[in-house]
Design a protein around this motif. Structure first.
Motif, mmCIF file in Angstrom:
data_model
loop_
_atom_site.group_PDB
_atom_site.id
_atom_site.type_symbol
_atom_site.label_atom_id
_atom_site.label_comp_id
_atom_site.label_asym_id
_atom_site.label_seq_id
_atom_site.Cartn_x
_atom_site.Cartn_y
_atom_site.Cartn_z
ATOM 1 N N UNK A 173 -9.697 27.495 77.588
ATOM 2 C CA UNK A 173 -8.855 27.015 76.454
ATOM 3 C C UNK A 173 -8.962 25.687 75.956
ATOM 4 N N UNK A 174 -8.637 25.668 74.745
ATOM 5 C CA UNK A 174 -8.828 24.181 74.099
ATOM 6 C C UNK A 174 -7.965 23.188 74.917
ATOM 7 N N UNK A 175 -8.451 22.123 75.109
ATOM 8 C CA UNK A 175 -7.629 21.021 75.869
ATOM 9 C C UNK A 175 -7.789 19.533 74.804
ATOM 10 N N UNK A 176 -6.675 19.028 75.164
ATOM 11 C CA UNK A 176 -6.819 17.553 74.394
ATOM 12 C C UNK A 176 -7.980 16.703 75.075
ATOM 13 N N UNK A 177 -8.731 15.892 74.502
ATOM 14 C CA UNK A 177 -9.716 14.954 74.744
ATOM 15 C C UNK A 177 -9.124 14.134 75.519
ATOM 16 N N UNK A 178 -9.888 14.029 76.862
ATOM 17 C CA UNK A 178 -9.316 13.178 77.867
ATOM 18 C C UNK A 178 -9.557 12.025 77.610
ATOM 19 N N UNK A 179 -8.651 10.969 77.364
ATOM 20 C CA UNK A 179 -8.491 9.601 77.129
ATOM 21 C C UNK A 179 -7.846 8.728 78.292
ATOM 22 N N UNK A 180 -8.954 7.536 78.294
ATOM 23 C CA UNK A 180 -8.329 6.651 79.630
ATOM 24 C C UNK A 180 -7.866 5.555 79.176
ATOM 25 N N UNK A 181 -8.167 4.949 77.829
ATOM 26 C CA UNK A 181 -7.912 3.510 77.511
ATOM 27 C C UNK A 181 -7.766 3.645 75.945
ATOM 28 N N UNK A 182 -7.009 2.674 75.512
ATOM 29 C CA UNK A 182 -6.689 2.491 74.142
ATOM 30 C C UNK A 182 -7.065 1.175 73.745
ATOM 31 N N UNK A 183 -8.511 1.019 73.130
ATOM 32 C CA UNK A 183 -8.870 -0.206 72.637
ATOM 33 C C UNK A 183 -8.634 -0.409 71.232
ATOM 34 N N UNK A 184 -8.241 -1.657 71.117
ATOM 35 C CA UNK A 184 -7.785 -1.886 69.589
ATOM 36 C C UNK A 184 -8.579 -3.212 69.262
ATOM 37 N N UNK A 185 -9.268 -3.042 67.950
ATOM 38 C CA UNK A 185 -10.207 -4.086 67.326
ATOM 39 C C UNK A 185 -9.397 -5.107 66.437
ATOM 40 N N UNK A 186 -9.314 -6.361 66.672
ATOM 41 C CA UNK A 186 -8.862 -7.215 65.738
ATOM 42 C C UNK A 186 -9.605 -7.987 65.258
ATOM 43 N N UNK A 187 -9.617 -8.458 63.855
ATOM 44 C CA UNK A 187 -10.740 -9.312 63.237
ATOM 45 C C UNK A 187 -10.299 -10.722 63.000
ATOM 46 N N UNK A 188 -10.689 -11.602 63.281
ATOM 47 C CA UNK A 188 -10.245 -13.025 63.229
ATOM 48 C C UNK A 188 -11.063 -13.762 62.252
ATOM 49 N N UNK A 220 -8.066 -7.309 78.904
ATOM 50 C CA UNK A 220 -9.310 -7.498 79.063
ATOM 51 C C UNK A 220 -10.357 -7.187 77.528
ATOM 52 N N UNK A 221 -11.175 -7.965 77.448
ATOM 53 C CA UNK A 221 -12.155 -7.810 76.171
ATOM 54 C C UNK A 221 -13.261 -6.796 76.469
ATOM 55 N N UNK A 222 -13.322 -5.783 75.536
ATOM 56 C CA UNK A 222 -14.353 -4.788 75.783
ATOM 57 C C UNK A 222 -15.509 -5.114 74.714
ATOM 58 N N UNK B 203 -16.840 -5.557 79.923
ATOM 59 C CA UNK B 203 -15.284 -5.729 80.126
ATOM 60 C C UNK B 203 -15.099 -7.087 80.927
ATOM 61 N N UNK B 204 -14.380 -8.055 80.174
ATOM 62 C CA UNK B 204 -14.418 -9.196 80.725
ATOM 63 C C UNK B 204 -12.804 -9.933 80.381
ATOM 64 N N UNK B 205 -12.476 -10.608 81.305
ATOM 65 C CA UNK B 205 -10.942 -11.198 81.200
ATOM 66 C C UNK B 205 -11.245 -12.639 80.378
ATOM 67 N N UNK B 206 -10.275 -13.221 79.665
ATOM 68 C CA UNK B 206 -10.636 -14.259 79.003
ATOM 69 C C UNK B 206 -11.130 -15.494 79.980
ATOM 70 N N UNK B 207 -10.569 -15.543 81.343
ATOM 71 C CA UNK B 207 -11.018 -16.543 82.099
ATOM 72 C C UNK B 207 -12.282 -16.330 82.694
#
Lengths: 263, 460
Positions: A173-188, A220-222, B203-207
């Motif tokens: 059966x159809x299942x939702x796509x398994x997600x583990x994390x919600x990355x969000x990109x922000x541009x400065x 954390x930064x990805x 995957x890195x923390x700011x530190x």
């Protein structure tokens, strides 16, 4: 993008910035209005449309079966593409993707891949033979600045609402796509020595350099990418990272966490 | 493709290739390897092999891409199909297009493109063998190739990556670490430490990022030294000229040291740097004296003037006499330290009077007959030994080490190698000393075969 902008306007924006103001009255840490719609394309396994100010981006997620890469036999495949549609700006032309399009696609891809947003092990159908390939196609419909953040947001939203069409392949059966994390990109964006989020089209034309930071829910930064020709100092980079993480947490809470509940 | 090793960092803190966490792989640079390119560089970094050719400023094709106010910089990163384990498809990939773009942007702040409107500066990078960190290696090589092509730049760009392996922050990832590590963070920076390229995945923390930046700065500093050593070797080679010019140039170089580094003022370590500059000025002056001492030739009038100026400060002939007699270091010291003000003068005067070649100088005279320009330096080292510098020296070194700014490197290596020779080298050895100093450490500077003679070795 390299829009042409009048010197007068450039000076105006620059001088405003020095006074701590922005053209549209926002603060340096304010996004423009964001509207997020999901499931806008029923033919796609997952889809989302993001309106950020006047910037419009639509993302469609399609899943197809295919063979895995030889070095990751039990993992699904993610392929991200970004189209700078000529409909979005007089600057864009039809034809093969420009550098910027490729770069942005790869930044969106990097954030999703490196944060482990998709549980790619669950996309394996038969080890070494058949896996799901997730195509993330970003279509930019109207470029009014900061396409990259809108794309990141739309892409993750589309993935969060995507289903794995097992029925179509006759494998359950159809299942939702398994997600583990919600990355969000922000541009400065950096104008002079000031850092600001969500540059508008004019601000993009004035700013010489931008830093996109994709961060995960634990802060954390990805993924990161500096775009543009002017340099950053180390202190600016660290400041930008903190700014981006803070804004990413806000966006995640406002727009994306409700999508988790929906599943 | 090999399987993931159990541990990428052994229990004693070393990495698979035996490096410490903060060590870069050995780097070899050759300059001017392509005869048709305006500038070129071949670089080996670990198992990476990179070839860069620079063309331009030249006409832009197609014409519509030219710009009326500035040169167009074009950077093309290309991987040879045989450079990786599984054959790469020839031609540009999405990855190489992205790398080309960010690398070009890494150079845009330093290349003075506005000097060449309507032209193009083309940088072509060929990755012949890839082993993680090719974009950083390519940027380091391009920097050299651009300098080789004589493209005006505000400074060199150096690039280096850090990453996370087994939870540890390490500098300059190799292939295994890149494949199985948790993060990769390539950075390119100018000599002022401004970041012109920044990418990151993993995957890195700011530190961890903060920690990584410290490693990056260390790595880039080391790379910059290698780059500068290579460039110096090629471009500081003296033109064989009559001795008159040589001594004039010695003076000229004094001015140059000060003038060519105006940006030093803006560095946070400006104070330290200034001290170094002052020191260099002093040294140059001594150089000039050394020249006079050695030659007794009429063209040394200028030098004598300087000496005379100095003499004007002398109170009485007493200290001069003393100094003349003083053949050994100790005696000069004693005499000279009697009165601080007299010291310099006495010291200088002593050299002037001792115009007959002494034991110390004899080998120099023979050896340096052809090396007109470097004669002064060689002499200087000999003289330097007599000068009671021991007290100031350690301080100065400490200062230099503290100055993290990449700007100081040039001065640093100069001073360091001089200090080196002052302290331990007998005069005869000073010719080789500076070069050997540079070759220490994990890298080897490849000598350009055409310049492998002794000429240009001591050109600090």
């Amino acid at each position: 993008m390299s829009e042409v902008i009048a010197t007068l306007k450039k000076d105006y924006i620059y001088n405003l910035m020095i006074k701590g103001k922005r053209q549209d009255g926002r603060g340096f840490k304010d996004f423009r209005d964001i509207k997020l719609e999901t499931n806008v394309i029923s033919k796609a396994e997952g889809s989302a449309k993001v309106t950020l100010g006047d910037t419009q981006v639509i993302v469609g997620v399609k899943l197809q079966t295919g063979t895995p890469f030889p070095d990751s036999q039990d993992e699904g495949v993610i392929i991200t593409n970004l189209e700078l549609n000529p409909i979005a700006s007089p600057e864009f032309e039809p034809g093969p993707p420009r550098e910027e399009a490729i770069e942005m696609a790869r930044v969106v891809d990097r954030g999703i891949r490196e944060s482990g947003a998709i549980d790619i092990k669950k996309l394996c159908i038969t080890v070494g033979e058949s896996v799901w390939i997730v195509f993330i196609d970003v279509h930019v419909l109207n470029d009014d600045g900061n396409v990259i953040d809108a794309s990141c947001l739309a892409a993750i939203a589309a993935l969060m609402t995507a289903i794995v069409p097992n029925e179509q392949q006759g494998i359950g059966t159809n299942v939702p796509l398994a997600m583990r994390e919600i990355p969000v990109g922000v541009t400065i964006a950096k104008i002079g020595s000031k850092l600001m989020v969500d540059p508008s089209l004019d601000e993009e034309a004035v700013c010489e350099t931008k830093l996109t930071v994709v961060s995960s829910s634990d802060g954390s930064v990805a993924g990161m990418q500096k775009m543009g020709s002017a340099p950053f100092t180390e202190a600016e980079v660290l400041e930008a990272i903190d700014m981006a993480r803070e804004k990413a947490a806000e966006l995640r809470e406002l727009y994306l966490e409700e999508l988790v509940k929906r599943e | 493709m090999s399987d993931k090793p159990e541990k990428l960092i052994t229990d004693d803190g070393l990495r698979l290739d035996g490096r410490h966490a903060d060590e870069i792989r050995p780097m070899k640079i050759e300059i001017g390897v392509l005869s048709r390119a305006d500038g070129s560089c071949y670089l080996e970094w670990g198992r990476n092999k990179i070839l860069v050719g620079v063309f331009g400023p030249r006409e832009v094709h197609p014409r519509r891409s030219q710009r009326a106010d500035t040169a167009v910089i074009r950077y093309k990163y290309n991987m040879a199909s045989f450079s990786v384990e599984d054959r790469a498809r020839p031609g540009p990939s999405r990855r190489s297009i992205e790398i080309s773009k960010v690398s070009r942007e890494a150079f845009e702040p330093v290349i003075m493109a506005e000097l060449f409107p309507k032209t193009a500066i083309d940088i072509f990078v060929e990755v012949l063998q890839a082993d993680a960190g090719t974009r950083t290696a390519a940027i380091n090589a391009s920097s050299i190739a651009l300098a080789d092509a004589g493209i005006p730049m505000k400074g060199l760009v150096t690039s280096c990556a850090f990453g996370k392996v087994d939870g540890q922050i390490v500098l300059d990832l190799n292939k295994e670490e890149d494949n199985y590590g948790e993060a990769d963070f390539p950075v390119a920076m100018t000599q002022d430490g401004e970041i012109t390229l920044l990418q990151m995945d993993g995957n890195l923390t700011p530190d961890e990022i903060r920690k990584g930046f410290e490693l990056i700065k260390k790595g880039c500093k080391e790379i910059l030294e290698i780059q500068q050593a290579v460039l110096r070797k090629k471009f500081e080679t003296p033109v064989e000229e009559p001795e008159a010019e040589a001594s004039e140039e010695a003076e000229g170089s004094e001015a140059e040291v000060v003038e060519t580094e105006p940006s030093l003022e803006y560095a946070p370590e400006a104070a330290a740097v200034e001290e170094i500059i002052e020191e260099t000025e002093e040294l140059s002056e001594e150089t000039v004296e050394a020249c006079a001492l050695n030659e007794e030739a009429p063209e040394c009038e200028k030098l004598e003037e300087i000496i005379k100026d100095a003499e004007a400060e002398i109170v009485e002939g007493e200290s001069i006499e003393g100094a003349i007699e003083a053949e050994s270091e100790e005696e000069v010291e004693k005499e000279a330290f009697e009165e601080e003000a007299d010291f310099e003068a006495a010291f200088e005067a002593s050299f002037e009077e001792v115009s007959e070649p002494e034991e110390i100088e004899e080998p120099e005279l023979e050896e340096t007959e052809e090396e007109t320009e470097f004669e002064p330096e060689v002499e200087e080292f000999a003289e330097e030994k007599i000068q009671p510098e021991e007290e100031t020296q350690p301080e100065e070194e400490a200062e230099i080490e503290e100055a993290a700014s990449e700007e100081t490197f040039e001065s640093e290596s100069e001073i360091e190698s001089e200090a080196e020779s002052r302290k331990e080298a007998p005069a005869e050895q000073t010719v080789e000393e500076p070069e050997e100093e540079k070759c220490k450490g994990p890298w080897k500077v490849v000598k350009d075969p055409s310049e492998s003679g002794s000429r240009g070795e001591n050109d600090e």
